[in-house]
Write an enzyme that holds these catalytic residues in place. Structure first.
Site, mmCIF file in Angstrom:
data_model
loop_
_atom_site.group_PDB
_atom_site.id
_atom_site.type_symbol
_atom_site.label_atom_id
_atom_site.label_comp_id
_atom_site.label_asym_id
_atom_site.label_seq_id
_atom_site.Cartn_x
_atom_site.Cartn_y
_atom_site.Cartn_z
ATOM 1 N N CYS A 233 0.825 -1.223 0.000
ATOM 2 C CA CYS A 233 0.000 0.000 0.000
ATOM 3 C C CYS A 233 0.853 1.264 0.000
ATOM 4 O O CYS A 233 0.875 2.003 -0.986
ATOM 5 C CB CYS A 233 -0.923 0.009 1.215
ATOM 6 S SG CYS A 233 -2.171 -1.276 1.159
HETATM 7 N N1 LIG Z 1 -4.576 -6.508 2.166
HETATM 8 C C1 LIG Z 1 -4.656 -5.308 2.726
HETATM 9 O O1 LIG Z 1 -4.255 -5.106 3.849
HETATM 10 C C2 LIG Z 1 -5.289 -4.139 1.982
HETATM 11 C C3 LIG Z 1 -5.687 -3.013 2.698
HETATM 12 C C4 LIG Z 1 -6.277 -1.957 2.014
HETATM 13 C C5 LIG Z 1 -6.421 -2.029 0.644
HETATM 14 N N2 LIG Z 1 -6.006 -3.133 -0.037
HETATM 15 C C6 LIG Z 1 -6.189 -3.146 -1.486
HETATM 16 O O2 LIG Z 1 -6.983 -4.259 -1.864
HETATM 17 C C7 LIG Z 1 -6.548 -4.749 -3.132
HETATM 18 C C8 LIG Z 1 -6.208 -6.221 -3.035
HETATM 19 O O3 LIG Z 1 -5.164 -6.360 -2.091
HETATM 20 P P1 LIG Z 1 -4.826 -7.779 -1.432
HETATM 21 O O4 LIG Z 1 -3.797 -7.558 -0.402
HETATM 22 O O5 LIG Z 1 -6.081 -8.492 -1.053
HETATM 23 O O6 LIG Z 1 -4.174 -8.499 -2.710
HETATM 24 P P2 LIG Z 1 -3.787 -10.041 -2.867
HETATM 25 O O7 LIG Z 1 -2.792 -10.084 -3.951
HETATM 26 O O8 LIG Z 1 -3.476 -10.649 -1.543
HETATM 27 O O9 LIG Z 1 -5.159 -10.735 -3.325
HETATM 28 C C9 LIG Z 1 -5.786 -10.414 -4.537
HETATM 29 C C10 LIG Z 1 -6.505 -11.633 -5.072
HETATM 30 O O10 LIG Z 1 -7.146 -11.291 -6.298
HETATM 31 C C11 LIG Z 1 -7.138 -12.425 -7.134
HETATM 32 N N3 LIG Z 1 -7.371 -12.064 -8.516
HETATM 33 C C12 LIG Z 1 -6.561 -11.404 -9.366
HETATM 34 N N4 LIG Z 1 -7.150 -11.271 -10.559
HETATM 35 C C13 LIG Z 1 -8.367 -11.865 -10.472
HETATM 36 C C14 LIG Z 1 -9.443 -12.071 -11.374
HETATM 37 N N5 LIG Z 1 -9.382 -11.636 -12.643
HETATM 38 N N6 LIG Z 1 -10.545 -12.713 -10.919
HETATM 39 C C15 LIG Z 1 -10.618 -13.148 -9.640
HETATM 40 N N7 LIG Z 1 -9.632 -12.980 -8.745
HETATM 41 C C16 LIG Z 1 -8.515 -12.352 -9.160
HETATM 42 C C17 LIG Z 1 -5.744 -12.997 -6.897
HETATM 43 O O11 LIG Z 1 -5.704 -14.344 -7.259
HETATM 44 C C18 LIG Z 1 -5.595 -12.817 -5.388
HETATM 45 O O12 LIG Z 1 -6.088 -13.939 -4.721
HETATM 46 C C19 LIG Z 1 -5.378 -3.881 -3.570
HETATM 47 O O13 LIG Z 1 -5.841 -2.832 -4.370
HETATM 48 C C20 LIG Z 1 -4.871 -3.313 -2.243
HETATM 49 O O14 LIG Z 1 -4.206 -2.079 -2.416
HETATM 50 C C21 LIG Z 1 -5.467 -4.201 0.600
#
Ligand SMILES: NC(=O)c1ccc[n+]([C@@H]2O[C@H](COP(=O)([O-])OP(=O)(O)OC[C@H]3O[C@@H](n4cnc5c(N)ncnc54)[C@H](O)[C@@H]3O)[C@@H](O)[C@H]2O)c1
Length: 396
Positions: A233
């Site tokens: 992030c």
């Molecule tokens: N994890 C956190 O703490 C957090 C906090 C705030 C915001 N975010 C935001 O949330 C978003 C996701 O972050 P995350 O940490 O969960 O990422 P991550 O990489 O852990 O998980 C994302 C998931 O999306 C899946 N994915 C990708 N393309 C796909 C598709 N076409 N169809 C279905 N699934 C698909 C991937 O396989 C993966 O499992 C980002 O934009 C991040 O900035 C995350």
């Protein structure tokens, strides 16, 4: 994709993507056994859903511009199976305009019209991994629809599970809220990191200065320096805003400056490590170094963008032998560095010329580390409670 059964109120959002690492396995197991939660990879099942929440990654390309390939591909898949009455909510962190400018045209190419046939909103994911106090339910949720109907439907959806929902006037505003929040952190961390660089130059203890400053009961908020920023992030999201601002001929100078200072920190740790080794009479090329903690944040096993890995790379380039210990990271392979954690023992501490604390995991007994180590460079002030052998500690 997680599929919540129709008619059963979802205890958390139905999320397209992986569950967050801090979602408890036991909670998930109960839902799966009750038949309320299913993980599927078949997009045709999306047609069964009333609400689709998207939380796919939003990385940067090599030249620091937004990489929206995941949002685009998931939106294209959804457009194929979209049906009237559905709400789609994007939770991924992104620049203002993504939901309306990128997702909406793809979804409307299905022939369905937003606000009339389906609803579209942005509601940024707000998760602090490892935070025991704030969870999905008690973390206020900002929601912005692309129109009034989308707004009303999205607020009604989130209000079922989240204690406080804050509507904003548009999806663009909701996207800006999230990138501002992360920019706020990046800039403030940049500020305290700059203070650390200056205090080092002036022979002052930055931790003493900050601890005293943060005793002020108003008008200040604690942020601490360190070996750099990590995670997916803080190092990435402000660049989404920086990139979008250019379209408006606007230069986001705070973001650029904070990024510059924060990216400089691993190099500063390398320089300070070499300074300490010199004082110890050990040439960097002959030194054996133990990096203690490699995750980007304390008490987590996440090494994405971890500054510790950049520090390891820089120290290896100088010829030092590197080992690491991290109770949460048994092994990692990131940015061309692949290593396995070494057990933390009296012998290991004694045989290393210097211990560099890069993550301040609370499970480690730092008094013992300091007692057994030859010397410790502490980039996190993890040793603040180690009262004996202070002469063996150098702070960032
Ligand atoms: N994890 C956190 O703490 C957090 C906090 C705030 C915001 N975010 C935001 O949330 C978003 C996701 O972050 P995350 O940490 O969960 O990422 P991550 O990489 O852990 O998980 C994302 C998931 O999306 C899946 N994915 C990708 N393309 C796909 C598709 N076409 N169809 C279905 N699934 C698909 C991937 O396989 C993966 O499992 C980002 O934009 C991040 O900035 C995350």
């Amino acid at each position: 994709m997680l599929n919540f059964k129709k008619g059963v109120p979802p205890p958390r959002e139905a999320v397209v993507g992986d569950p967050r690492p801090d979602v408890c396995d036991d909670d998930l197991r109960v839902l799966v056994h009750k038949g309320q939660l299913e993980a599927v990879s078949d997009y045709s099942r999306v047609a069964e859903m009333d609400v689709i929440v998207i939380a796919v990654p939003t990385p940067l390309t090599k030249n620091l511009s937004p990489d929206l390939q995941f949002i685009e591909s998931v939106t294209r898949e959804l457009a194929r199976v979209l049906r009237p009455g559905q709400l789609i909510s994007l939770e991924s962190t992104t620049y203002p305009g993504t939901t309306e400018e990128i997702m909406l045209p793809i979804l409307e190419a299905s022939g369905l019209k937003v606000e009339r046939d389906f609803f579209l909103a942005h509601s940024p994911e707000r998760v602090d991994p490892g935070n025991a106090r704030f969870n999905t339910k008690n973390t206020t949720k900002v929601v912005g629809g692309v129109g009034p109907h989308s707004q009303a439907v999205a607020v009604a959806f989130y209000a079922q599970t989240i204690s406080q929902v804050v509507p904003v006037s548009s999806a663009n505003a909701a996207e800006m809220v999230k990138v501002f929040e992360n920019t706020f952190r990046a800039v403030n961390i940049g500020l305290v990191n700059e203070m650390a660089l200056l205090c080092d130059r002036m022979g002052l203890n930055v931790w003493e200065v900050l601890d005293a400053a943060f005793t002020k009961p108003f008008g200040i908020m604690p942020f601490y320096p360190g070996p750099g920023v990590g995670g997916h992030c803080i190092p990435l999201d402000p660049h989404y805003l920086e990139w979008k601002a250019r379209e408006f001929n606007f230069n986001t100078r705070f973001i650029a400056l904070a990024g510059e200072i924060n990216r400089k920190m691993p190099e500063f740790v390398r320089e300070k490590t070499h300074r300490v080794l010199n004082q110890l009479g050990v040439a960097p090329a002959w030194a054996k170094l133990l990096i203690l903690g490699v995750s980007y944040k304390r008490d987590l096993g996440d090494v994405r963008e971890s500054p510790a890995i950049e520090v390891i790379k820089l120290l290896q380039e100088a010829g030092s032998v590197l080992v690491y210990h991290d109770p949460y990271v048994p092994a990692f392979s990131e940015h061309g560095v692949a290593m396995e954690s070494t057990p933390l023992t009296d012998e290991l501490l004694a045989e290393c010329d210097l211990v560099v604390i890069a993550s301040d995991h609370t499970t480690i007994d730092y008094s013992w580390v300091v007692a057994k180590a030859n010397h410790v460079l502490d980039t996190r002030n993890a040793t603040r409670g180690a009262l004996a052998n202070r002469d063996k500690i150098t702070l960032l």
